[in-house]
Design a protein around this motif. Structure first.
Motif, PDB file in Angstrom:
ATOM      1  N   ARG A  41       0.843  -1.201   0.000  1.00 47.66           N
ATOM      2  CA  ARG A  41       0.000   0.000   0.000  1.00 47.66           C
ATOM      3  C   ARG A  41       0.881   1.255   0.000  1.00 47.66           C
ATOM      4  O   ARG A  41       0.645   2.192  -0.767  1.00 47.66           O
ATOM      5  N   THR A  42       1.912   1.239   0.833  1.00 50.20           N
ATOM      6  CA  THR A  42       2.846   2.367   0.869  1.00 50.20           C
ATOM      7  C   THR A  42       3.515   2.553  -0.487  1.00 50.20           C
ATOM      8  O   THR A  42       3.646   3.692  -0.975  1.00 50.20           O
ATOM      9  N   PHE A  43       3.907   1.447  -1.118  1.00 53.47           N
ATOM     10  CA  PHE A  43       4.538   1.528  -2.433  1.00 53.47           C
ATOM     11  C   PHE A  43       3.598   2.185  -3.448  1.00 53.47           C
ATOM     12  O   PHE A  43       4.017   3.068  -4.212  1.00 53.47           O
ATOM     13  N   LEU A  44       2.341   1.770  -3.466  1.00 52.31           N
ATOM     14  CA  LEU A  44       1.387   2.314  -4.444  1.00 52.31           C
ATOM     15  C   LEU A  44       1.126   3.796  -4.198  1.00 52.31           C
ATOM     16  O   LEU A  44       0.963   4.571  -5.154  1.00 52.31           O
ATOM     17  N   CYS A 100      -7.558  -4.918  -8.504  1.00 53.96           N
ATOM     18  CA  CYS A 100      -6.964  -4.272  -7.329  1.00 53.96           C
ATOM     19  C   CYS A 100      -7.732  -3.005  -6.967  1.00 53.96           C
ATOM     20  O   CYS A 100      -8.071  -2.778  -5.796  1.00 53.96           O
ATOM     21  N   ILE A 101      -8.042  -2.193  -7.986  1.00 50.45           N
ATOM     22  CA  ILE A 101      -8.716  -0.907  -7.748  1.00 50.45           C
ATOM     23  C   ILE A 101     -10.179  -1.117  -7.368  1.00 50.45           C
ATOM     24  O   ILE A 101     -10.666  -0.559  -6.378  1.00 50.45           O
ATOM     25  N   GLU A 102     -10.887  -1.942  -8.145  1.00 53.19           N
ATOM     26  CA  GLU A 102     -12.326  -2.125  -7.919  1.00 53.19           C
ATOM     27  C   GLU A 102     -12.620  -2.809  -6.594  1.00 53.19           C
ATOM     28  O   GLU A 102     -13.639  -2.539  -5.954  1.00 53.19           O
ATOM     29  N   SER A 103     -11.721  -3.696  -6.177  1.00 56.00           N
ATOM     30  CA  SER A 103     -11.907  -4.381  -4.894  1.00 56.00           C
ATOM     31  C   SER A 103     -11.281  -3.609  -3.736  1.00 56.00           C
ATOM     32  O   SER A 103     -11.376  -4.036  -2.580  1.00 56.00           O
ATOM     33  N   ASN A 104     -10.627  -2.499  -4.060  1.00 54.37           N
ATOM     34  CA  ASN A 104      -9.977  -1.654  -3.056  1.00 54.37           C
ATOM     35  C   ASN A 104      -9.094  -2.487  -2.123  1.00 54.37           C
ATOM     36  O   ASN A 104      -9.171  -2.373  -0.890  1.00 54.37           O
ATOM     37  N   LEU A 151      -6.916   2.108  -0.960  1.00 56.23           N
ATOM     38  CA  LEU A 151      -6.407   3.334  -1.571  1.00 56.23           C
ATOM     39  C   LEU A 151      -7.468   4.411  -1.665  1.00 56.23           C
ATOM     40  O   LEU A 151      -7.165   5.592  -1.866  1.00 56.23           O
ATOM     41  N   ASN A 152      -8.738   3.998  -1.493  1.00 61.44           N
ATOM     42  CA  ASN A 152      -9.845   4.968  -1.590  1.00 61.44           C
ATOM     43  C   ASN A 152     -10.144   5.645  -0.267  1.00 61.44           C
ATOM     44  O   ASN A 152     -10.995   6.513  -0.186  1.00 61.44           O
ATOM     45  N   ASP A 153      -9.444   5.191   0.794  1.00 63.83           N
ATOM     46  CA  ASP A 153      -9.720   5.763   2.118  1.00 63.83           C
ATOM     47  C   ASP A 153      -9.087   7.146   2.263  1.00 63.83           C
ATOM     48  O   ASP A 153      -8.050   7.428   1.655  1.00 63.83           O
TER      49      ASP A 153
END
Length: 288
Positions: free
Chosen positions: A251-254, A278-282, A286-288
């Protein structure tokens, strides 16, 4: 003789990503390495050829014939390929040092990649072999695989299960342990070629199975990669961070490399599909 860790790298059985280019996994998550233990069969090409052969066997052959056909291929590879022979001889010695071999009644291996290792070890230790299929059916073979019998009952036997790779032991929980249990016997020991150190060994221990591994994915292996100049200090740090906290480190890398996701979405179809998952399933919040 080359040490086993070096063979992991030589065969790409353990493959580390380029700097700041983690691999995409099928799950939609990312990580700094891939483990393909079956490449220790000699090479990626040799391993894939055997896997294709196994798939053909599963599609066309009667279950009772499959163990012998696969064993003949594996035995030929053992007798002609130095890398595979080195791995198998080390695995055999390891088992003999860790387990009283006279207490082992049967050796088992599950569909499909366990069969790269379990049948040849059964042959070398002189133990009958139990081939376990994904539908939990089982075939018992003599140690030289000249006789095979599909069985539904095997009373009170002590089984050593040999697997290529241990992750979180889901295959054991879902298939291998129940398959042997329904016969009336039990897996007493588990020996894997590589343990990813993701909790699988603890799960097996809690099930009353003694868990052993020839190689572990840990700091010792990572330091070997640094010693061989396969990675630099930054790569070593990424591997260690991932081991301690897989999701948190990625998560930190992204967050620090937003271009990585964007590039993946515009990449080949397989990569783009995994990035979308990855994005759709969060998966990394990353959406927080």
């Amino acid at each position: 003789m080359k040490d086993l860790m070096s063979l992991l790298f030589e065969t790409n059985a353990f493959k580390i990503c380029e700097e700041n280019k983690p691999f995409w996994y099928t799950s939609g998550k990312i990580g700094p390495y891939f483990v393909n233990t079956h490449f220790l069969y000699g090479s990626e090409n040799d391993a894939n050829e055997l896997l294709d052969f196994i798939n053909e066997q599963l599609a066309t052959e009667d279950k009772t014939n499959i163990p012998t056909n696969i064993f003949n291929k594996v035995l030929q590879q053992y007798e002609t390929n130095e890398i595979f022979k080195t791995v198998i001889d080390e695995l055999k010695t390891f088992i003999e040092e860790k387990i009283p071999v006279e207490n082992i009644d049967y050796i088992s291996g599950g569909e499909r990649r366990d069969w790269y290792f379990s049948n040849i070890i059964a042959y070398l230790l002189g133990k009958p072999h139990i081939t376990i299929y994904k539908d939990l059916s089982t075939v018992v073979s003599t140690c030289d695989f000249t006789e095979n019998t599909e069985i539904t009952h095997l009373e009170s036997k002590r089984v050593l299960h040999i697997a290529d790779l241990l992750n979180q032991s889901s295959s054991y929980v879902r298939a291998w342990v129940p398959a042997i249990k329904q016969l009336g016997s039990s897996i007493v020991w588990s020996t894997v070629v590589v343990d990813r150190m993701q909790g699988g060994s603890e799960t097996l221990t809690n099930m009353g199975i003694r868990s052993l591994s020839l190689l572990q994915i840990d700091e010792t292996l990572f330091n070997k990669a640094l010693e061989l100049n396969i990675i630099n200090e930054a790569g070593l740090a990424m591997l260690n961070d991932f081991t301690k906290d897989p999701d948190g480190s990625m998560r930190t890398f992204l967050l620090e490399h937003p271009e990585f996701l964007e590039n993946a979405l515009n990449s080949d179809e397989k990569t783009a599909k995994r990035a979308k998952l990855c994005i759709e399933s969060n998966l990394y919040n990353l959406n927080d």
